[in-house]
Design a protein around this motif. Structure first.
Motif, PDB file in Angstrom:
ATOM      1  N   SER A  84       0.874  -1.177   0.000  1.00 59.11           N
ATOM      2  CA  SER A  84       0.000   0.000   0.000  1.00 59.11           C
ATOM      3  C   SER A  84       0.912   1.229   0.000  1.00 59.11           C
ATOM      4  O   SER A  84       1.880   1.240  -0.779  1.00 59.11           O
ATOM      5  CB  SER A  84      -0.909  -0.071   1.244  1.00 59.11           C
ATOM      6  OG  SER A  84      -1.932   0.875   1.213  1.00 59.11           O
ATOM      7  N   HIS A  85       0.697   2.166   0.875  1.00 59.61           N
ATOM      8  CA  HIS A  85       1.523   3.385   0.877  1.00 59.61           C
ATOM      9  C   HIS A  85       1.847   3.784   2.303  1.00 59.61           C
ATOM     10  O   HIS A  85       1.118   3.404   3.237  1.00 59.61           O
ATOM     11  CB  HIS A  85       0.759   4.525   0.199  1.00 59.61           C
ATOM     12  CG  HIS A  85      -0.546   4.888   0.894  1.00 59.61           C
ATOM     13  ND1 HIS A  85      -0.651   5.948   1.764  1.00 59.61           N
ATOM     14  CD2 HIS A  85      -1.780   4.306   0.860  1.00 59.61           C
ATOM     15  CE1 HIS A  85      -1.898   6.019   2.221  1.00 59.61           C
ATOM     16  NE2 HIS A  85      -2.615   5.031   1.694  1.00 59.61           N
ATOM     17  N   ILE A  86       2.924   4.561   2.477  1.00 60.40           N
ATOM     18  CA  ILE A  86       3.252   5.054   3.818  1.00 60.40           C
ATOM     19  C   ILE A  86       3.243   6.581   3.872  1.00 60.40           C
ATOM     20  O   ILE A  86       3.570   7.153   4.908  1.00 60.40           O
ATOM     21  CB  ILE A  86       4.594   4.492   4.352  1.00 60.40           C
ATOM     22  CG1 ILE A  86       5.771   4.904   3.464  1.00 60.40           C
ATOM     23  CG2 ILE A  86       4.522   2.981   4.510  1.00 60.40           C
ATOM     24  CD1 ILE A  86       7.131   4.662   4.117  1.00 60.40           C
ATOM     25  N   TYR A  95      -2.944   4.401  10.431  1.00 57.55           N
ATOM     26  CA  TYR A  95      -3.275   3.116   9.787  1.00 57.55           C
ATOM     27  C   TYR A  95      -3.417   3.229   8.270  1.00 57.55           C
ATOM     28  O   TYR A  95      -3.092   2.286   7.546  1.00 57.55           O
ATOM     29  CB  TYR A  95      -4.588   2.570  10.369  1.00 57.55           C
ATOM     30  CG  TYR A  95      -4.549   2.437  11.872  1.00 57.55           C
ATOM     31  CD1 TYR A  95      -3.972   1.316  12.466  1.00 57.55           C
ATOM     32  CD2 TYR A  95      -5.041   3.438  12.702  1.00 57.55           C
ATOM     33  CE1 TYR A  95      -3.902   1.190  13.844  1.00 57.55           C
ATOM     34  CE2 TYR A  95      -4.978   3.324  14.086  1.00 57.55           C
ATOM     35  CZ  TYR A  95      -4.406   2.207  14.652  1.00 57.55           C
ATOM     36  OH  TYR A  95      -4.330   2.099  16.010  1.00 57.55           O
ATOM     37  N   ASP A  96      -3.939   4.354   7.810  1.00 57.97           N
ATOM     38  CA  ASP A  96      -4.207   4.545   6.381  1.00 57.97           C
ATOM     39  C   ASP A  96      -2.934   4.252   5.576  1.00 57.97           C
ATOM     40  O   ASP A  96      -1.945   4.989   5.690  1.00 57.97           O
ATOM     41  CB  ASP A  96      -4.687   5.987   6.170  1.00 57.97           C
ATOM     42  CG  ASP A  96      -4.961   6.350   4.717  1.00 57.97           C
ATOM     43  OD1 ASP A  96      -4.744   5.509   3.828  1.00 57.97           O
ATOM     44  OD2 ASP A  96      -5.392   7.500   4.471  1.00 57.97           O
ATOM     45  N   GLY A  97      -2.960   3.203   4.806  1.00 63.13           N
ATOM     46  CA  GLY A  97      -1.794   2.833   3.988  1.00 63.13           C
ATOM     47  C   GLY A  97      -0.777   2.026   4.757  1.00 63.13           C
ATOM     48  O   GLY A  97      -0.410   0.909   4.368  1.00 63.13           O
ATOM     49  N   ASN A 129       3.473   8.552  -3.040  1.00 62.25           N
ATOM     50  CA  ASN A 129       2.434   9.573  -3.185  1.00 62.25           C
ATOM     51  C   ASN A 129       1.063   8.993  -3.507  1.00 62.25           C
ATOM     52  O   ASN A 129       0.456   9.352  -4.506  1.00 62.25           O
ATOM     53  CB  ASN A 129       2.851  10.588  -4.267  1.00 62.25           C
ATOM     54  CG  ASN A 129       1.870  11.744  -4.380  1.00 62.25           C
ATOM     55  OD1 ASN A 129       1.253  12.141  -3.403  1.00 62.25           O
ATOM     56  ND2 ASN A 129       1.726  12.271  -5.583  1.00 62.25           N
ATOM     57  N   GLU A 130       0.584   8.116  -2.651  1.00 64.25           N
ATOM     58  CA  GLU A 130      -0.786   7.634  -2.840  1.00 64.25           C
ATOM     59  C   GLU A 130      -1.787   8.720  -2.514  1.00 64.25           C
ATOM     60  O   GLU A 130      -2.853   8.794  -3.100  1.00 64.25           O
ATOM     61  CB  GLU A 130      -1.039   6.407  -1.957  1.00 64.25           C
ATOM     62  CG  GLU A 130      -2.358   5.696  -2.245  1.00 64.25           C
ATOM     63  CD  GLU A 130      -3.546   6.232  -1.471  1.00 64.25           C
ATOM     64  OE1 GLU A 130      -4.670   5.794  -1.757  1.00 64.25           O
ATOM     65  OE2 GLU A 130      -3.375   7.102  -0.574  1.00 64.25           O
ATOM     66  N   GLU A 131      -1.439   9.573  -1.532  1.00 60.86           N
ATOM     67  CA  GLU A 131      -2.454  10.510  -1.046  1.00 60.86           C
ATOM     68  C   GLU A 131      -2.757  11.628  -2.037  1.00 60.86           C
ATOM     69  O   GLU A 131      -3.888  12.083  -2.125  1.00 60.86           O
ATOM     70  CB  GLU A 131      -2.022  11.104   0.300  1.00 60.86           C
ATOM     71  CG  GLU A 131      -1.984  10.087   1.442  1.00 60.86           C
ATOM     72  CD  GLU A 131      -3.368   9.596   1.856  1.00 60.86           C
ATOM     73  OE1 GLU A 131      -4.352   9.989   1.217  1.00 60.86           O
ATOM     74  OE2 GLU A 131      -3.451   8.806   2.799  1.00 60.86           O
ATOM     75  N   GLY A 132      -1.744  12.094  -2.730  1.00 56.54           N
ATOM     76  CA  GLY A 132      -2.005  13.173  -3.695  1.00 56.54           C
ATOM     77  C   GLY A 132      -2.297  14.516  -3.044  1.00 56.54           C
ATOM     78  O   GLY A 132      -2.676  15.468  -3.723  1.00 56.54           O
ATOM     79  N   GLU A 194     -10.991   0.543   6.432  1.00 55.95           N
ATOM     80  CA  GLU A 194     -12.130   0.919   5.580  1.00 55.95           C
ATOM     81  C   GLU A 194     -12.204   2.425   5.362  1.00 55.95           C
ATOM     82  O   GLU A 194     -12.569   2.884   4.292  1.00 55.95           O
ATOM     83  CB  GLU A 194     -13.442   0.437   6.225  1.00 55.95           C
ATOM     84  CG  GLU A 194     -14.673   0.807   5.400  1.00 55.95           C
ATOM     85  CD  GLU A 194     -15.970   0.772   6.185  1.00 55.95           C
ATOM     86  OE1 GLU A 194     -16.018   0.155   7.258  1.00 55.95           O
ATOM     87  OE2 GLU A 194     -16.940   1.385   5.714  1.00 55.95           O
ATOM     88  N   GLN A 195     -11.932   3.194   6.424  1.00 54.43           N
ATOM     89  CA  GLN A 195     -12.021   4.668   6.363  1.00 54.43           C
ATOM     90  C   GLN A 195     -13.450   5.153   6.221  1.00 54.43           C
ATOM     91  O   GLN A 195     -13.682   6.305   5.837  1.00 54.43           O
ATOM     92  CB  GLN A 195     -11.164   5.253   5.228  1.00 54.43           C
ATOM     93  CG  GLN A 195      -9.729   4.747   5.205  1.00 54.43           C
ATOM     94  CD  GLN A 195      -8.915   5.350   4.097  1.00 54.43           C
ATOM     95  OE1 GLN A 195      -8.882   4.815   2.994  1.00 54.43           O
ATOM     96  NE2 GLN A 195      -8.257   6.463   4.354  1.00 54.43           N
ATOM     97  N   GLY A 196     -14.403   4.307   6.483  1.00 51.97           N
ATOM     98  CA  GLY A 196     -15.811   4.669   6.406  1.00 51.97           C
ATOM     99  C   GLY A 196     -16.561   3.909   7.502  1.00 51.97           C
ATOM    100  O   GLY A 196     -15.969   3.122   8.243  1.00 51.97           O
ATOM    101  N   SER A 383     -11.372   8.815   9.214  1.00 49.73           N
ATOM    102  CA  SER A 383     -10.052   8.695   8.582  1.00 49.73           C
ATOM    103  C   SER A 383      -9.635  10.048   8.020  1.00 49.73           C
ATOM    104  O   SER A 383     -10.435  10.978   7.981  1.00 49.73           O
ATOM    105  CB  SER A 383     -10.091   7.651   7.472  1.00 49.73           C
ATOM    106  OG  SER A 383      -8.798   7.446   6.960  1.00 49.73           O
ATOM    107  N   HIS A 384      -8.377  10.151   7.600  1.00 46.03           N
ATOM    108  CA  HIS A 384      -7.789  11.450   7.238  1.00 46.03           C
ATOM    109  C   HIS A 384      -7.991  12.394   8.432  1.00 46.03           C
ATOM    110  O   HIS A 384      -8.338  13.572   8.273  1.00 46.03           O
ATOM    111  CB  HIS A 384      -8.393  12.018   5.940  1.00 46.03           C
ATOM    112  CG  HIS A 384      -7.864  11.305   4.716  1.00 46.03           C
ATOM    113  ND1 HIS A 384      -8.152  11.705   3.432  1.00 46.03           N
ATOM    114  CD2 HIS A 384      -7.041  10.244   4.596  1.00 46.03           C
ATOM    115  CE1 HIS A 384      -7.537  10.902   2.574  1.00 46.03           C
ATOM    116  NE2 HIS A 384      -6.854   9.999   3.265  1.00 46.03           N
ATOM    117  N   ASN A 385      -7.741  11.862   9.595  1.00 46.91           N
ATOM    118  CA  ASN A 385      -7.989  12.549  10.868  1.00 46.91           C
ATOM    119  C   ASN A 385      -7.084  11.849  11.881  1.00 46.91           C
ATOM    120  O   ASN A 385      -6.937  10.618  11.849  1.00 46.91           O
ATOM    121  CB  ASN A 385      -9.472  12.347  11.223  1.00 46.91           C
ATOM    122  CG  ASN A 385      -9.890  13.024  12.508  1.00 46.91           C
ATOM    123  OD1 ASN A 385      -9.133  13.080  13.488  1.00 46.91           O
ATOM    124  ND2 ASN A 385     -11.092  13.539  12.537  1.00 46.91           N
TER     125      ASN A 385
HETATM  126 MN    MN Z   1      -5.596   8.357   2.591  1.00 47.38          MN
END
Ligand code: MN
Ligand code: GLV
Ligand code: MN
Length: 415
Positions: A84-86, A95-97, A129-132, A194-196, A383-385
């Motif tokens: 995934s991404h870091i 956790y995201d990525g 750069n997964e997040e963009g 999941e992020q949701g 998520s993104h938090n």
């Molecule tokens: Mn993300």
């Protein structure tokens, strides 16, 4: 003799790696700021690559900075790939990525410890750069890896801080030499939070992800005229701030009126000069539109474009717009999705098939090799938090499902 179906990951080891990686770029509240190709990203990369080497993986770095560590199989061939991404958004969770990459390493360590060889090679990657959020588009590294974009073009991308991606990549020391996509994948499986809110609300442990919705990012630069807030009659204003606000309200109106899966977000509004008694002469606005259905996404884009043009005209504000990211909805391989669902069920987890609201590296692989994703619940769907959180037992569930899916895909671990 060890039965591979009874093999399990070591949760403490996984948690320890998650904690250690989250120390790099740690921010108040338990979150992480490791934006793509920042110094924090470099330090995070160094830590993860060190772990890859400790696990005896054969590490390669390609020209966009994707890092892939391969564990040889008993037979040559394309590896079964996970990862995934870091990189994170500036207000990211831990956790995201990161989970997908570190769970991949945990799977490798579990196999090493058990002395298990797999027939096909097994690889763990993290994609640049997964997040963009710093450099658009998102999923950039995996997109370059899978031939969606040319590396030369992406190296020229200018970030939100005015920096050029290629220069920032050089500074990290991760401008590698491997040709992108040289590590073709036999299949790709990504574990992610999941992020949701769905899994938690329905009391499921695992999501077997069937696809990812389409993503459309547009940037609008609006130019009006600065003037005095008290003396300028309303009919004489060319207020870039007003148009920016109207775009934000319209984005919400479009999503509400379309209903279904349509979502719309204005994440950036920058006003210039941003003073209480000055009409803004310039505004920068971004619109993020997503839908699982390509036609509906195009409809939302059309409504937004028409509104922006009309509103700029009536306010006397000039407009420059550009697309920052555009990806169609993606379906994952049904056999792979079933493999995830059946594996989770066999491990006694409650599983649900679902689609992904967030973008993921897996969507770049899907057109080119059998691909699927495993989701684990996110507390309160956040998520993104910095407060992003997944229960350790759910991390275990996801990593154990990943282990068994990877073993199944590597066909015939020699036990
Ligand atoms: Mn993300
Ligand atoms: C990536 O996290 C995205 O879906 O925006
Ligand atoms: Mn992610």
């Amino acid at each position: 003799m060890l039965k591979t179906s009874s093999l399990r990951i070591n949760l403490d080891r996984l948690l320890n790696r998650i904690d250690r990686l989250a120390e790099i770029g740690a921010i108040e509240g338990g979150g992480v700021c490791r934006m793509a190709l920042s110094d924090e990203d470099r330090r995070g990369r160094d830590l993860v690559v060190g772990w890859m080497k400790d696990l005896n993986l054969d590490v390669s770095i390609d020209r966009i900075g994707n890092v892939i560590g391969i564990r040889a199989g008993t037979e040559p061939g394309n590896p079964v790939l996970t990862g995934s991404h870091i990189d994170t958004v500036a207000t990211g969770g831990r956790y995201d990525g990161n989970l997908g990459v570190l769970a991949g390493l945990e799977v490798i360590e579990t196999l090493n410890e058990a002395g298990l060889a797999t027939r096909k090679p097994l690889a763990v990657g993290f994609f640049t750069n997964e997040e963009g959020a710093r450099f658009a588009p998102d999923m950039m590294g995996s997109a370059v890896h899978q031939g969606v974009f040319r590396v030369e073009d992406m190296l020229q991308v200018i970030g939100i801080d005015g920096s050029r991606l290629g220069e920032e990549l050089e500074k990290t020391g991760y401008a590698g030499e491997a040709v992108t996509g040289t590590c073709r994948a036999d299949c790709f499986i990504e574990l992610h939070v999941e992020q949701g809110p769905i899994l938690e609300a329905e009391n499921h442990d695992i999501g077997a992800v069937e696809g990812v919705q389409g993503i459309s990012w547009t940037e609008y630069r609006l130019s009006g005229t600065s003037n005095h807030a008290g003396t300028t009659p309303m009919r004489l204003r060319q207020d870039a701030g007003y148009v920016a606000s109207a775009i934000s309200v319209e984005a919400r109106r479009i999503a509400n009126s379309m209903g279904g899966d349509q979502v719309a977000t204005v994440g950036v509004t920058e006003l210039n000069p941003n003073l209480i008694n000055v009409i803004p002469k310039a505004a920068l606005v971004t619109v993020d539109l997503r839908n699982t259905n390509e036609h509906k996404l195009q409809h939302a884009e059309g409504l937004m474009a028409e509104f922006v043009t009309k509103t700029c005209y009536s306010e006397g504000v000039s407009l420059e717009s550009r697309t920052l990211a555009r990806f169609k909805p993606v379906d994952f391989d049904p056999c792979m999705v079933d493999l995830v669902a059946d594996t989770a069920t066999a491990l006694d987890y409650k599983v649900r098939k679902m689609s992904s609201g967030a973008g993921h590296d897996a969507q770049m692989f899907a057109p080119n090799c059998p691909t699927a994703m495993i989701f684990v619940p996110s507390r309160d769907g956040i998520s993104h938090n910095v407060t992003e959180y997944t229960e350790p037992e759910h991390l275990r569930a996801g990593a154990d499902v990943l282990l068994q899916v990877l073993l199944g895909s590597c066909q015939g671990a020699s036990d």
